[in-house]
Scaffold this motif. Sequence first.
Motif, PDB file in Angstrom:
ATOM      1  N   ARG A   1      34.605  18.414  11.180  1.00 55.02           N
ATOM      2  CA  ARG A   1      34.538  16.990  11.509  1.00 55.02           C
ATOM      3  C   ARG A   1      33.138  16.626  12.004  1.00 55.02           C
ATOM      4  O   ARG A   1      32.519  17.366  12.767  1.00 55.02           O
ATOM      5  CB  ARG A   1      35.569  16.677  12.579  1.00 55.02           C
ATOM      6  CG  ARG A   1      35.511  15.241  13.047  1.00 55.02           C
ATOM      7  CD  ARG A   1      36.701  14.898  13.821  1.00 55.02           C
ATOM      8  NE  ARG A   1      37.261  13.829  13.009  1.00 55.02           N
ATOM      9  CZ  ARG A   1      38.465  13.374  13.107  1.00 55.02           C
ATOM     10  NH1 ARG A   1      39.297  13.894  13.918  1.00 55.02           N
ATOM     11  NH2 ARG A   1      38.850  12.385  12.364  1.00 55.02           N
ATOM     12  N   LEU A   2      32.674  15.465  11.573  1.00 57.38           N
ATOM     13  CA  LEU A   2      31.428  14.871  12.023  1.00 57.38           C
ATOM     14  C   LEU A   2      31.742  13.466  12.510  1.00 57.38           C
ATOM     15  O   LEU A   2      32.298  12.661  11.770  1.00 57.38           O
ATOM     16  CB  LEU A   2      30.410  14.818  10.866  1.00 57.38           C
ATOM     17  CG  LEU A   2      29.089  14.106  11.165  1.00 57.38           C
ATOM     18  CD1 LEU A   2      28.279  14.870  12.215  1.00 57.38           C
ATOM     19  CD2 LEU A   2      28.275  13.924   9.891  1.00 57.38           C
ATOM     20  N   ARG A   3      31.411  13.190  13.766  1.00 58.20           N
ATOM     21  CA  ARG A   3      31.620  11.854  14.330  1.00 58.20           C
ATOM     22  C   ARG A   3      30.301  11.348  14.883  1.00 58.20           C
ATOM     23  O   ARG A   3      29.633  12.029  15.669  1.00 58.20           O
ATOM     24  CB  ARG A   3      32.675  11.867  15.442  1.00 58.20           C
ATOM     25  CG  ARG A   3      34.071  12.111  14.937  1.00 58.20           C
ATOM     26  CD  ARG A   3      35.157  11.968  16.012  1.00 58.20           C
ATOM     27  NE  ARG A   3      34.824  12.586  17.273  1.00 58.20           N
ATOM     28  CZ  ARG A   3      34.752  11.933  18.443  1.00 58.20           C
ATOM     29  NH1 ARG A   3      34.977  10.641  18.538  1.00 58.20           N
ATOM     30  NH2 ARG A   3      34.431  12.578  19.563  1.00 58.20           N
ATOM     31  N   LEU A   4      29.947  10.128  14.474  1.00 57.46           N
ATOM     32  CA  LEU A   4      28.692   9.513  14.877  1.00 57.46           C
ATOM     33  C   LEU A   4      28.948   8.105  15.434  1.00 57.46           C
ATOM     34  O   LEU A   4      29.880   7.426  14.985  1.00 57.46           O
ATOM     35  CB  LEU A   4      27.732   9.401  13.690  1.00 57.46           C
ATOM     36  CG  LEU A   4      27.469  10.681  12.888  1.00 57.46           C
ATOM     37  CD1 LEU A   4      26.674  10.360  11.627  1.00 57.46           C
ATOM     38  CD2 LEU A   4      26.742  11.699  13.740  1.00 57.46           C
ATOM     39  N   LYS A   5      28.098   7.673  16.370  1.00 58.36           N
ATOM     40  CA  LYS A   5      28.216   6.331  16.961  1.00 58.36           C
ATOM     41  C   LYS A   5      26.832   5.696  16.983  1.00 58.36           C
ATOM     42  O   LYS A   5      25.861   6.308  17.419  1.00 58.36           O
ATOM     43  CB  LYS A   5      28.771   6.446  18.381  1.00 58.36           C
ATOM     44  CG  LYS A   5      28.792   5.152  19.165  1.00 58.36           C
ATOM     45  CD  LYS A   5      30.051   4.408  18.913  1.00 58.36           C
ATOM     46  CE  LYS A   5      30.110   3.183  19.841  1.00 58.36           C
ATOM     47  NZ  LYS A   5      30.725   2.057  19.255  1.00 58.36           N
ATOM     48  N   LYS A   6      26.760   4.468  16.470  1.00 62.23           N
ATOM     49  CA  LYS A   6      25.480   3.752  16.421  1.00 62.23           C
ATOM     50  C   LYS A   6      24.960   3.478  17.834  1.00 62.23           C
ATOM     51  O   LYS A   6      25.726   3.111  18.719  1.00 62.23           O
ATOM     52  CB  LYS A   6      25.625   2.438  15.656  1.00 62.23           C
ATOM     53  CG  LYS A   6      24.282   1.766  15.463  1.00 62.23           C
ATOM     54  CD  LYS A   6      24.254   0.852  14.306  1.00 62.23           C
ATOM     55  CE  LYS A   6      22.815   0.405  14.153  1.00 62.23           C
ATOM     56  NZ  LYS A   6      22.626  -0.609  13.218  1.00 62.23           N
ATOM     57  N   ILE A   7      23.650   3.679  17.981  1.00 63.29           N
ATOM     58  CA  ILE A   7      23.046   3.397  19.296  1.00 63.29           C
ATOM     59  C   ILE A   7      22.054   2.253  19.175  1.00 63.29           C
ATOM     60  O   ILE A   7      21.676   1.858  18.116  1.00 63.29           O
ATOM     61  CB  ILE A   7      22.349   4.638  19.908  1.00 63.29           C
ATOM     62  CG1 ILE A   7      21.340   5.231  18.937  1.00 63.29           C
ATOM     63  CG2 ILE A   7      23.380   5.663  20.279  1.00 63.29           C
ATOM     64  CD1 ILE A   7      20.519   6.351  19.535  1.00 63.29           C
TER      65      ILE A   7
ATOM     66  N   THR B   1      33.196   8.586  10.905  1.00 62.88           N
ATOM     67  CA  THR B   1      34.031   9.770  11.124  1.00 62.88           C
ATOM     68  C   THR B   1      34.321  10.379   9.765  1.00 62.88           C
ATOM     69  O   THR B   1      34.957   9.744   8.921  1.00 62.88           O
ATOM     70  CB  THR B   1      35.363   9.399  11.828  1.00 62.88           C
ATOM     71  OG1 THR B   1      35.062   8.743  13.056  1.00 62.88           O
ATOM     72  CG2 THR B   1      36.195  10.638  12.099  1.00 62.88           C
ATOM     73  N   LEU B   2      33.834  11.594   9.561  1.00 62.92           N
ATOM     74  CA  LEU B   2      34.010  12.284   8.288  1.00 62.92           C
ATOM     75  C   LEU B   2      34.453  13.720   8.538  1.00 62.92           C
ATOM     76  O   LEU B   2      33.972  14.361   9.475  1.00 62.92           O
ATOM     77  CB  LEU B   2      32.694  12.328   7.505  1.00 62.92           C
ATOM     78  CG  LEU B   2      32.030  11.001   7.159  1.00 62.92           C
ATOM     79  CD1 LEU B   2      30.626  11.244   6.624  1.00 62.92           C
ATOM     80  CD2 LEU B   2      32.871  10.236   6.159  1.00 62.92           C
TER      81      LEU B   2
END
Length: 178
Positions: free
Chosen positions: A172-178, A157-158
């Motif tokens: 905002r940039l939000r990423l989730k590992k897959i 989350t950045l």
Amino acid sequence: ALGVAPGAISPGSSYTIYNELYTATGKTYSLINTNSDFEASAAYKMALRFSISVVCAFNPVGFPGNFEVLEDGWDDFPVGAIVQVTAATANSITMLVYPGPLSPSGGNKKPIVVDVDPATGAASVKPQVYGDYGGENVTAKTSGSSNFVFSCVGTITLTLNHTGNRDYGSYRLRLKKI
């Protein structure tokens, strides 16, 4: 304060805590019944709500890989798109994000290095050019205080401030590992 047992709080979770004031006469004051100008104006110096994050130590082992976009305020990626974290060390990650498929120019992409505090997962991006849009180099750096890389739950989350020939703002940039 949350009414939750400490064991039920998961690392990587975020919460918002609200202040409430109870007077001796039984009146209650909170964000709900307080003029919104109080919280919005810096002159009042009021803190009616706090955002907190339950941190976890950063472990780079196995962290690189594909990440799903949960949110991209810069609008280069739709929700569900895939971006790549290409490397991780004890105190940083490297990711290839911008420019993305929805950018108006789709210019050259350069890696973004994110510094990570190994004890807390707190993240920061020093000003760095990450790509060009129509020949204009664009730089990103973190802004605000809610920037985290939580390897324990595979999230990034950045809030990134984008600048080029002008300041394009923070998104905002939000990423989730897959």
